[in-house]
Design a protein around this motif. Structure first.
Motif, PDB file in Angstrom:
ATOM      1  N   CYS A   1      32.950  -3.811 -21.578  1.00 50.11           N
ATOM      2  CA  CYS A   1      31.631  -3.290 -21.973  1.00 50.11           C
ATOM      3  C   CYS A   1      30.698  -4.408 -22.414  1.00 50.11           C
ATOM      4  O   CYS A   1      29.512  -4.420 -22.062  1.00 50.11           O
ATOM      5  CB  CYS A   1      31.780  -2.282 -23.115  1.00 50.11           C
TER       6      CYS A   1
ATOM      7  N   LEU B   1      27.804   6.515 -24.427  1.00 53.02           N
ATOM      8  CA  LEU B   1      27.937   6.481 -25.886  1.00 53.02           C
ATOM      9  C   LEU B   1      28.668   5.227 -26.345  1.00 53.02           C
ATOM     10  O   LEU B   1      28.495   4.762 -27.472  1.00 53.02           O
ATOM     11  CB  LEU B   1      28.695   7.715 -26.382  1.00 53.02           C
ATOM     12  N   MET B   2      29.510   4.671 -25.472  1.00 55.59           N
ATOM     13  CA  MET B   2      30.211   3.431 -25.801  1.00 55.59           C
ATOM     14  C   MET B   2      29.191   2.290 -25.973  1.00 55.59           C
ATOM     15  O   MET B   2      29.269   1.516 -26.929  1.00 55.59           O
ATOM     16  CB  MET B   2      31.204   3.140 -24.669  1.00 55.59           C
ATOM     17  N   PHE B   3      28.235   2.215 -25.067  1.00 54.95           N
ATOM     18  CA  PHE B   3      27.217   1.160 -25.163  1.00 54.95           C
ATOM     19  C   PHE B   3      26.335   1.380 -26.400  1.00 54.95           C
ATOM     20  O   PHE B   3      25.974   0.426 -27.087  1.00 54.95           O
ATOM     21  CB  PHE B   3      26.357   1.131 -23.891  1.00 54.95           C
TER      22      PHE B   3
HETATM   23  C1  HEM Z   1      32.652   7.183 -24.632  1.00 54.26           C
HETATM   24  C2  HEM Z   1      32.859   6.425 -23.603  1.00 54.26           C
HETATM   25  C3  HEM Z   1      34.233   6.084 -23.070  1.00 54.26           C
HETATM   26  C4  HEM Z   1      35.448   6.683 -23.260  1.00 54.26           C
HETATM   27  C5  HEM Z   1      35.769   7.908 -24.091  1.00 54.26           C
HETATM   28  C6  HEM Z   1      36.431   5.907 -22.524  1.00 54.26           C
HETATM   29  C7  HEM Z   1      37.780   6.200 -22.436  1.00 54.26           C
HETATM   30  C8  HEM Z   1      38.710   5.443 -21.769  1.00 54.26           C
HETATM   31  C9  HEM Z   1      40.124   5.750 -21.704  1.00 54.26           C
HETATM   32  C10 HEM Z   1      40.783   6.968 -22.322  1.00 54.26           C
HETATM   33  C11 HEM Z   1      40.720   4.772 -20.990  1.00 54.26           C
HETATM   34  C12 HEM Z   1      42.210   4.659 -20.665  1.00 54.26           C
HETATM   35  C13 HEM Z   1      42.463   5.348 -19.374  1.00 54.26           C
HETATM   36  C14 HEM Z   1      43.922   5.270 -18.954  1.00 54.26           C
HETATM   37  O1  HEM Z   1      44.438   4.153 -18.824  1.00 54.26           O
HETATM   38  O2  HEM Z   1      44.507   6.325 -18.764  1.00 54.26           O
HETATM   39  C15 HEM Z   1      39.682   3.824 -20.608  1.00 54.26           C
HETATM   40  C16 HEM Z   1      39.923   2.671 -19.879  1.00 54.26           C
HETATM   41  C17 HEM Z   1      38.933   1.777 -19.535  1.00 54.26           C
HETATM   42  N1  HEM Z   1      37.593   1.874 -19.793  1.00 54.26           N
HETATM   43 FE1  HEM Z   1      36.699   3.349 -20.849  1.00 54.26          FE
HETATM   44  N2  HEM Z   1      35.790   4.854 -21.898  1.00 54.26           N
HETATM   45  C18 HEM Z   1      34.463   4.929 -22.218  1.00 54.26           C
HETATM   46  C19 HEM Z   1      33.478   4.064 -21.797  1.00 54.26           C
HETATM   47  C20 HEM Z   1      33.681   2.928 -21.044  1.00 54.26           C
HETATM   48  C21 HEM Z   1      32.643   2.026 -20.648  1.00 54.26           C
HETATM   49  C22 HEM Z   1      31.153   2.167 -20.980  1.00 54.26           C
HETATM   50  C23 HEM Z   1      33.230   1.032 -19.945  1.00 54.26           C
HETATM   51  C24 HEM Z   1      32.538  -0.172 -19.362  1.00 54.26           C
HETATM   52  C25 HEM Z   1      32.168  -0.320 -18.168  1.00 54.26           C
HETATM   53  C26 HEM Z   1      34.658   1.296 -19.900  1.00 54.26           C
HETATM   54  C27 HEM Z   1      35.609   0.510 -19.283  1.00 54.26           C
HETATM   55  C28 HEM Z   1      36.961   0.783 -19.250  1.00 54.26           C
HETATM   56  C29 HEM Z   1      37.947  -0.071 -18.624  1.00 54.26           C
HETATM   57  C30 HEM Z   1      37.674  -1.399 -17.914  1.00 54.26           C
HETATM   58  C31 HEM Z   1      39.180   0.547 -18.808  1.00 54.26           C
HETATM   59  C32 HEM Z   1      40.551   0.037 -18.370  1.00 54.26           C
HETATM   60  C33 HEM Z   1      41.111  -0.843 -19.467  1.00 54.26           C
HETATM   61  C34 HEM Z   1      42.499  -1.366 -19.121  1.00 54.26           C
HETATM   62  O3  HEM Z   1      43.400  -0.553 -18.922  1.00 54.26           O
HETATM   63  O4  HEM Z   1      42.650  -2.587 -19.061  1.00 54.26           O
HETATM   64  N3  HEM Z   1      34.897   2.463 -20.591  1.00 54.26           N
HETATM   65  N4  HEM Z   1      38.482   4.269 -21.084  1.00 54.26           N
END
Ligand code: HEM
Length: 129
Positions: A56, A93-95
């Motif tokens: 992010c 919302l993350m940003f």
């Molecule tokens: C409220 C907003 C967000 C929520 C609730 C969220 C939730 C999650 C969850 C639960 C995972 C794990 C998924 C799994 O492995 O089963 C994940 C992984 C990831 N998210 Fe988010 N996310 C959000 C926003 C973002 C944003 C804005 C980005 C940026 C572009 C992002 C980038 C990533 C990346 C790169 C992963 C993989 C991380 C890894 O396993 O190395 N996420 N997210």
């Protein structure tokens, strides 16, 4: 001063104020949306959360600097997060949480111009399909 320089300056000062803002960012996100916390239950060592925050921060900086590659990364993540149950507007919302934490870290040093530059950046990101 152009928005890019303003955003970069807030990144530098936030890093000076706090070496690892990730816990603050997730506290902020979960305060807004407690229902997001259980999505990370499988992430017992914090590795996913750490790598997500890193992505992010790079995305924010990349878009601020006009890097097309970061727009593609945001687009792909927007799509893949649908599969995790994160819906359209919720993704951003993350940003917003990162902006809020930076604002808190900078305290009285956070200016109206910085607020404006961040609002512009978040709007640009929200418009990435
Ligand atoms: C409220 C907003 C967000 C929520 C609730 C969220 C939730 C999650 C969850 C639960 C995972 C794990 C998924 C799994 O492995 O089963 C994940 C992984 C990831 N998210 Fe988010 N996310 C959000 C926003 C973002 C944003 C804005 C980005 C940026 C572009 C992002 C980038 C990533 C990346 C790169 C992963 C993989 C991380 C890894 O396993 O190395 N996420 N997210």
């Amino acid at each position: 001063m152009p928005d890019t320089d303003i955003i970069l300056s807030t990144f530098e000062r936030a890093a000076d104020a706090c070496a690892d803002p990730a816990p603050l960012i997730y506290d902020r996100l979960f305060a807004r949306r407690p229902d997001f916390r259980p999505l990370f239950d499988m992430d017992t060592d914090g590795g996913v959360r750490g790598s997500m925050v890193q992505t992010c921060l790079e995305a924010l900086l990349g878009v601020a600097e006009g890097a097309g590659s970061q727009r593609v990364i945001i687009s792909a993540a927007r799509f893949s997060h649908g599969g995790y149950g994160v819906e359209e507007g919720e993704f951003d919302l993350m940003f917003a949480s990162i902006r809020d934490v930076f604002r808190d870290l900078l305290g009285s040093g956070w200016s109206a111009r910085e607020e404006e530059a961040w609002a512009n950046l978040l709007n640009r990101i929200a418009a990435i399909p």
